[in-house]
Design a protein around this motif. Structure first.
Motif, mmCIF file in Angstrom:
data_model
loop_
_atom_site.group_PDB
_atom_site.id
_atom_site.type_symbol
_atom_site.label_atom_id
_atom_site.label_comp_id
_atom_site.label_asym_id
_atom_site.label_seq_id
_atom_site.Cartn_x
_atom_site.Cartn_y
_atom_site.Cartn_z
ATOM 1 N N GLU A 191 0.819 -1.214 0.000
ATOM 2 C CA GLU A 191 0.000 0.000 0.000
ATOM 3 C C GLU A 191 0.852 1.263 0.000
ATOM 4 O O GLU A 191 1.998 1.266 0.466
ATOM 5 C CB GLU A 191 -0.915 0.031 1.237
ATOM 6 C CG GLU A 191 -2.006 -1.032 1.246
ATOM 7 C CD GLU A 191 -3.068 -0.827 0.190
ATOM 8 O OE1 GLU A 191 -3.146 0.276 -0.378
ATOM 9 O OE2 GLU A 191 -3.815 -1.780 -0.080
ATOM 10 N N LEU A 192 0.265 2.352 -0.524
ATOM 11 C CA LEU A 192 0.789 3.714 -0.399
ATOM 12 C C LEU A 192 2.278 3.799 -0.737
ATOM 13 O O LEU A 192 3.122 4.100 0.106
ATOM 14 C CB LEU A 192 0.528 4.250 1.014
ATOM 15 C CG LEU A 192 -0.953 4.416 1.380
ATOM 16 C CD1 LEU A 192 -1.099 4.887 2.819
ATOM 17 C CD2 LEU A 192 -1.666 5.374 0.440
ATOM 18 N N ILE A 193 2.585 3.545 -1.994
ATOM 19 C CA ILE A 193 3.963 3.613 -2.476
ATOM 20 C C ILE A 193 4.315 5.087 -2.678
ATOM 21 O O ILE A 193 3.767 5.754 -3.546
ATOM 22 C CB ILE A 193 4.120 2.822 -3.790
ATOM 23 C CG1 ILE A 193 3.542 1.406 -3.643
ATOM 24 C CG2 ILE A 193 5.575 2.806 -4.224
ATOM 25 C CD1 ILE A 193 4.112 0.607 -2.496
ATOM 26 N N TRP A 194 5.246 5.570 -1.876
ATOM 27 C CA TRP A 194 5.519 7.010 -1.815
ATOM 28 C C TRP A 194 6.955 7.355 -2.194
ATOM 29 O O TRP A 194 7.903 6.632 -1.879
ATOM 30 C CB TRP A 194 5.302 7.519 -0.378
ATOM 31 C CG TRP A 194 3.879 7.650 0.028
ATOM 32 C CD1 TRP A 194 2.755 7.427 -0.720
ATOM 33 C CD2 TRP A 194 3.410 8.033 1.324
ATOM 34 N NE1 TRP A 194 1.623 7.658 0.029
ATOM 35 C CE2 TRP A 194 1.991 8.026 1.277
ATOM 36 C CE3 TRP A 194 4.046 8.378 2.517
ATOM 37 C CZ2 TRP A 194 1.202 8.360 2.387
ATOM 38 C CZ3 TRP A 194 3.272 8.706 3.623
ATOM 39 C CH2 TRP A 194 1.861 8.701 3.558
ATOM 40 N N ALA A 195 7.081 8.519 -2.848
ATOM 41 C CA ALA A 195 8.326 9.277 -2.988
ATOM 42 C C ALA A 195 9.527 8.472 -3.461
ATOM 43 O O ALA A 195 10.574 8.463 -2.827
ATOM 44 C CB ALA A 195 8.656 9.970 -1.660
ATOM 45 N N PRO A 196 9.423 7.787 -4.611
ATOM 46 C CA PRO A 196 10.608 7.101 -5.129
ATOM 47 C C PRO A 196 11.683 8.091 -5.588
ATOM 48 O O PRO A 196 11.370 9.190 -6.052
ATOM 49 C CB PRO A 196 10.048 6.301 -6.314
ATOM 50 C CG PRO A 196 8.866 7.094 -6.768
ATOM 51 C CD PRO A 196 8.260 7.662 -5.510
ATOM 52 N N GLU A 197 12.932 7.694 -5.424
ATOM 53 C CA GLU A 197 14.067 8.440 -5.952
ATOM 54 C C GLU A 197 14.973 7.460 -6.686
ATOM 55 O O GLU A 197 15.202 6.350 -6.218
ATOM 56 C CB GLU A 197 14.874 9.116 -4.839
ATOM 57 C CG GLU A 197 14.151 10.223 -4.128
ATOM 58 C CD GLU A 197 15.090 11.060 -3.276
ATOM 59 O OE1 GLU A 197 14.589 11.982 -2.609
ATOM 60 O OE2 GLU A 197 16.314 10.809 -3.268
ATOM 61 N N ILE A 198 15.538 7.882 -7.817
ATOM 62 C CA ILE A 198 16.456 7.039 -8.567
ATOM 63 C C ILE A 198 17.874 7.586 -8.427
ATOM 64 O O ILE A 198 18.121 8.788 -8.616
ATOM 65 C CB ILE A 198 16.043 6.912 -10.047
ATOM 66 C CG1 ILE A 198 16.977 5.950 -10.777
ATOM 67 C CG2 ILE A 198 15.951 8.266 -10.735
ATOM 68 C CD1 ILE A 198 16.481 5.519 -12.148
ATOM 69 N N HIS A 199 18.790 6.700 -8.058
ATOM 70 C CA HIS A 199 20.183 7.074 -7.822
ATOM 71 C C HIS A 199 21.114 6.089 -8.510
ATOM 72 O O HIS A 199 20.707 4.980 -8.878
ATOM 73 C CB HIS A 199 20.484 7.091 -6.321
ATOM 74 C CG HIS A 199 19.769 8.174 -5.578
ATOM 75 N ND1 HIS A 199 20.321 9.422 -5.372
ATOM 76 C CD2 HIS A 199 18.547 8.204 -4.991
ATOM 77 C CE1 HIS A 199 19.470 10.167 -4.684
ATOM 78 N NE2 HIS A 199 18.376 9.454 -4.446
ATOM 79 N N ARG A 200 22.357 6.489 -8.627
ATOM 80 C CA ARG A 200 23.394 5.667 -9.243
ATOM 81 C C ARG A 200 24.480 5.402 -8.204
ATOM 82 O O ARG A 200 24.966 6.325 -7.547
ATOM 83 C CB ARG A 200 23.974 6.415 -10.431
ATOM 84 C CG ARG A 200 24.920 5.621 -11.312
ATOM 85 C CD ARG A 200 24.193 4.752 -12.273
ATOM 86 N NE ARG A 200 25.129 4.128 -13.223
ATOM 87 C CZ ARG A 200 24.866 3.037 -13.902
ATOM 88 N NH1 ARG A 200 23.696 2.430 -13.752
ATOM 89 N NH2 ARG A 200 25.748 2.524 -14.742
#
Length: 328
Positions: A68-77
């Protein structure tokens, strides 16, 4: 030369994050308003993100802690691989006047994160079994750091900001250190919140922006500052601005700017602030599910001491939806 940025850069994507990679692409992600997936899109310019094809690279589970409530993804290397940091909850029940999110990591070994497999690396264990969200990460002097928001039940409020070093991209190496808690008048309107940290290293300093108060018109950004040479795990190294550095601007019809990230201009000369905001205040229904927090971008200026000057949220250039309907 950086072209004029047309706003919004992406419609209906709150908590926006942009990563400019060495392949010449801007990679974009943010909270989908249905909170059921993680999406990515990419483009050669910030303006082209608006119409870029979007792919769902991961979906929530049918049950369990990632359902539930998948929030605020960020993609990094990191270590020549891609990582997505995000928060998820096992259900939508509210316990002790807060949600029950934890933070998780996905890994992709492909050169292009739009392709290949995203592998679940599990929860980032902070040693505190409380509401946790909004993780970001950065490298400094060869060390990877993790900055996030988490609740301490002994401190009034919903979330404070913490920092730690990392053993690898999904494991902490040091104990969490609290950098700031909601205490100032502009951080405690609606909810007592410090969340959505973003890190910027420039001019010999390390800056951490964050957001405070409830996510409506009172949502705004604060700033922590340390010297690059300081011990970043020492709270005494950080100075907290006593006033918000970026806030609602009624004259430009922009309300609740926050949960930002940073990138750079196409020519690499300017620092670009990425954030979300709504352009009206008459929300219909539950603000959590009101989809019209649009992703936005604008150039940052700098003062004579090398500190960022964020200015005001700029007005819209593009059409935006004004209904609670979620766009495709």
């Amino acid at each position: 030369m950086q072209k004029e940025i047309l706003n919004p850069i992406v419609l209906q994507r709150a908590d926006p994050f942009v990563y400019k990679h060495t392949d010449g692409y801007y990679y974009f992600t943010g909270s989908h308003p249905l909170y059921d997936r993680i999406v990515l899109r990419r483009a050669k310019t910030l303006n082209e993100l608006h119409d870029a094809e979007e792919a769902a690279v991961w979906w929530k589970h049918e049950s369990g802690p990632l359902s539930e409530l998948i929030w605020a993804p960020e993609i990094h290397r990191a270590n020549d691989k891609w990582y997505i940091y995000f928060a998820a909850a096992p259900d939508t029940n509210i316990d002790d006047d807060t949600f029950n999110h934890r933070m998780y990591v996905l890994e992709n070994a492909s050169d292009n994160p739009m392709e290949g497999n995203w592998v679940e690396k599990g929860e980032v264990d902070t040693g505190m079994s409380t509401f946790a969200l909004d993780a970001t990460t950065f490298f400094h002097n060869g060390e990877q750091y993790y900055v996030w928001a988490q609740q301490d039940l002994d401190i009034k409020g919903h979330s404070n900001l913490y920092i730690a070093k990392m053993e690898n991209p999904w494991t902490l190496k040091t104990e969490p250190v609290m950098l700031t808690k909601p205490e100032l008048s502009w951080e405690i309107k609606g909810f007592w919140v410090n969340e959505g940290p973003a890190v910027l290293i420039k001019n010999g300093k390390v800056f951490i922006t964050y957001s405070g108060s409830a996510t409506g018109v009172d949502y705004c950004m604060g700033l922590l500052t340390a010297n690059e040479s300081d011990d970043l795990l020492d709270p005494a190294s950080w100075t907290k601005s006593q006033e918000p550095v970026f806030q609602s601007c009624p004259e430009n019809s922009q309300y609740g700017p926050g949960h930002n990230s940073f990138t750079e201009s196409e020519d690499g000369k300017d620092t670009i602030l990425i954030y979300h905001a709504r352009n009206y205040t008459n929300l219909v229904g539950d603000p959590l599910y009101e989809p019209n927090r649009q992703a936005r971008a604008q150039k940052i200026d700098w003062d004579k001491d090398g500190n960022p000057v964020f200015g005001k949220p700029v007005p819209d250039d593009r059409w935006t939806p004004k209904t609670p309907d979620v766009l495709k």
